[in-house]
Design a protein around this motif. Structure first.
Motif, PDB file in Angstrom:
ATOM      1  N   LYS A 127      -7.286   5.434   6.418  1.00 15.46           N
ATOM      2  CA  LYS A 127      -8.715   5.131   6.257  1.00 15.46           C
ATOM      3  C   LYS A 127      -9.005   3.669   6.558  1.00 15.46           C
ATOM      4  N   GLN A 128      -8.106   2.795   6.117  1.00 14.50           N
ATOM      5  CA  GLN A 128      -8.284   1.368   6.383  1.00 14.50           C
ATOM      6  C   GLN A 128      -8.233   1.086   7.878  1.00 14.50           C
ATOM      7  N   SER A 153      -4.676   6.195   2.469  1.00 12.84           N
ATOM      8  CA  SER A 153      -5.429   4.943   2.349  1.00 12.84           C
ATOM      9  C   SER A 153      -5.191   4.046   3.551  1.00 12.84           C
ATOM     10  N   ASP A 158      -1.699  12.882   1.217  1.00 17.74           N
ATOM     11  CA  ASP A 158      -0.572  12.310   0.488  1.00 17.74           C
ATOM     12  C   ASP A 158       0.164  13.387  -0.303  1.00 17.74           C
ATOM     13  N   CYS A 177      -6.189  12.360   9.517  1.00 13.73           N
ATOM     14  CA  CYS A 177      -5.824  11.693   8.270  1.00 13.73           C
ATOM     15  C   CYS A 177      -4.819  12.536   7.497  1.00 13.73           C
ATOM     16  N   GLU A 199       0.859  -1.177   0.000  1.00 14.78           N
ATOM     17  CA  GLU A 199       0.000   0.000   0.000  1.00 14.78           C
ATOM     18  C   GLU A 199       0.896   1.227   0.000  1.00 14.78           C
ATOM     19  N   SER A 243      -0.129   4.554  -0.261  1.00 14.26           N
ATOM     20  CA  SER A 243      -0.777   5.799   0.144  1.00 14.26           C
ATOM     21  C   SER A 243      -0.992   5.815   1.647  1.00 14.26           C
TER      22      SER A 243
END
Length: 441
Positions: free
Chosen positions: A180-181, A177, A262, A259, A172, A174
């Motif tokens: 968020k996961q 991402s 990027d 969060c 992964e 990002s």
């Protein structure tokens, strides 16, 4: 379904089928001619959970600036290790280590955590990586058994994480991402859809396990042992699916940071690395996982940005410096940025509380490279340091730089320090000489 051939051998092409899905059989003695026999063994062991964060920069560092000139606990810090001087007693630096039989120049990064030999060869097949071994032992305690991260990682081609059957686990790339996961809850409908998918997976495992039991009655003792291992693996997959279904209904943790955004592109290599370090800290801090890898795919990175001096060429081209002073100066600036980020990572882990200890005391951080010298494409004398955990640090373990010491011995010591019962890993010959465990209170 006919599994046996005319001479009572089982075809390796035969499959166990269920719910429209087919699983290949493991290698069995019954697949061989009657005069050929093999023995198989497996040693799954449960242990006290600790954490592992393994990082590989696949273009390494300038060796003369990284390795100390003295061994032992009173060694003088090298120019690069000066960047970590405030953590001197929190890490051990290694020299004169390698993965026996691992060559292949740039291809060798896929063997960084597996030690699988000859990764550049045409018939190469990888083996299980250290992080996945850890995930198999303690991954069921957390929502995510492991995380596989990358910075500028070539999608689907480069990774540090490999399954027990040698299949690449994609990175992964990002940080947003990953966040968020880890922390953003899906809608009720999304959660229910995921649970239904997990239920279907459990149904498939049930069907395949039933067929394997029927096959088991036709096998000899050795093959029955092998099939027992296989069905145990099937059941373990099913158990993890059930565990994942339970996690789907539990709310995700609330992190201590927002969060991330990027960075714009691969040139922001250092900022992307910093953000991935932050994601690893948040994941461990919330006990979302206990096993993380991060591949810094420097070989796949363009002209990157650092604060000290302008970088005029791609990272890979700079690594082939040919002792050019301008290239060496740029590489040193890049390397020092890496060392500062590692220092910041260790500081963040030290400052984060984990029960009555710090996160660093309960986490192993492994940092190094598959290349000892990127300019020469050599895979011996790998630059390595290990920080945190239950290991006694504050030393330079210097091994023979002409006849290298097996790095997988470190992996065995790390596993044991995590409470995982393991006597061997890959090409290890035992635990790492000179690296001791702290007394556990």
């Amino acid at each position: 379904m006919h599994l046996l051939s005319s001479d009572r051998r089982i075809s390796r092409r035969r499959l166990l089928r269920g719910a429209g899905v087919a699983l290949g059989l493991p290698f069995l003695e019954a697949m061989l001619p009657p005069f050929t026999r093999r023995l198989f063994a497996a040693t799954p062991v449960e242990a006290k959970p600790q954490r592992l964060f393994a990082i590989c920069n696949n273009l390494g560092v300038l060796p003369n600036h990284f390795f100390p000139s003295q061994a032992g606990r009173d060694y003088e810090l090298s120019p690069y290790l000066e960047e970590l001087s405030s953590h001197r007693n929190d890490f051990t630096v290694l020299s004169g280590v390698h993965h026996p039989g691992v060559d292949g120049a740039h291809s060798s990064d896929v063997s960084f955590l597996t030690a699988a030999t000859h990764p550049g060869g045409g018939g190469f097949r990888n083996t299980i990586s250290l992080d996945q071994y850890v995930a198999g032992e303690i991954g069921h305690h957390t929502r995510f058994p492991s995380l596989t991260l990358g910075v500028n990682a070539a999608a689907g081609r480069r990774s540090l994480s490999w399954t027990p059957s040698g299949v690449l686990i994609p990175c992964e790339d990002s940080a947003a991402s990953v966040y968020k996961q880890l922390f953003l809850q899906g809608s009720e409908k999304e959660i229910e859809n995921q649970i239904e998918k997990l239920k279907l997976g459990e149904s498939i495992m049930d069907t395949v396990a039933e067929q394997s039991r029927a096959l088991n009655r036709r096998l000899g003792a050795s093959d029955r042992d092998r099939m027992d291992q296989y069905t145990t693996a099937v059941r373990e997959t099913e158990r993890r699916m059930k565990k994942a279904r339970e996690w789907e209904r539990l709310p995700k943790p609330v992190p201590s940071a927002e969060c991330p955004i990027d960075p714009g592109g691969p040139a922001a290599y250092m900022e992307k690395t910093r953000l991935m370090y932050e994601m690893a800290r948040l994941a461990f801090e919330t006990d979302s996982t206990r096993s993380i890898t991060l591949l810094l795919d420097s070989n796949n990175s363009p002209t990157i940005t650092v604060s000290e001096i302008p970088i005029s060429d791609g990272y890979h081209n700079l690594s082939h410096h040919g002792k050019d002073e301008k290239k060496l100066a740029q590489l040193e600036a890049i390397d020092r940025n890496h060392m500062r980020l590692i220092s910041q990572l260790i500081s963040a882990f030290k400052d984060s509380k984990d029960g009555d200890a710090s996160l660093l005391e309960n986490s192993l951080i492994l940092y190094g490279s598959n290349l000892g010298d990127a300019n020469k494409h050599t895979t011996d004398n790998m630059p390595m340091l290990v920080a945190g955990g239950r290991l006694k640090h504050g030393q330079h373990l210097a091994f023979d730089r002409d006849k290298n010491y097996p790095l997988p011995n470190l992996f065995v010591s790390m596993l044991q320090s995590m409470g995982i019962e393991a006597d061997t890993f890959a090409s290890s010959t035992g635990t790492m000489r000179g690296l001791d465990l702290k007394a556990i209170s």
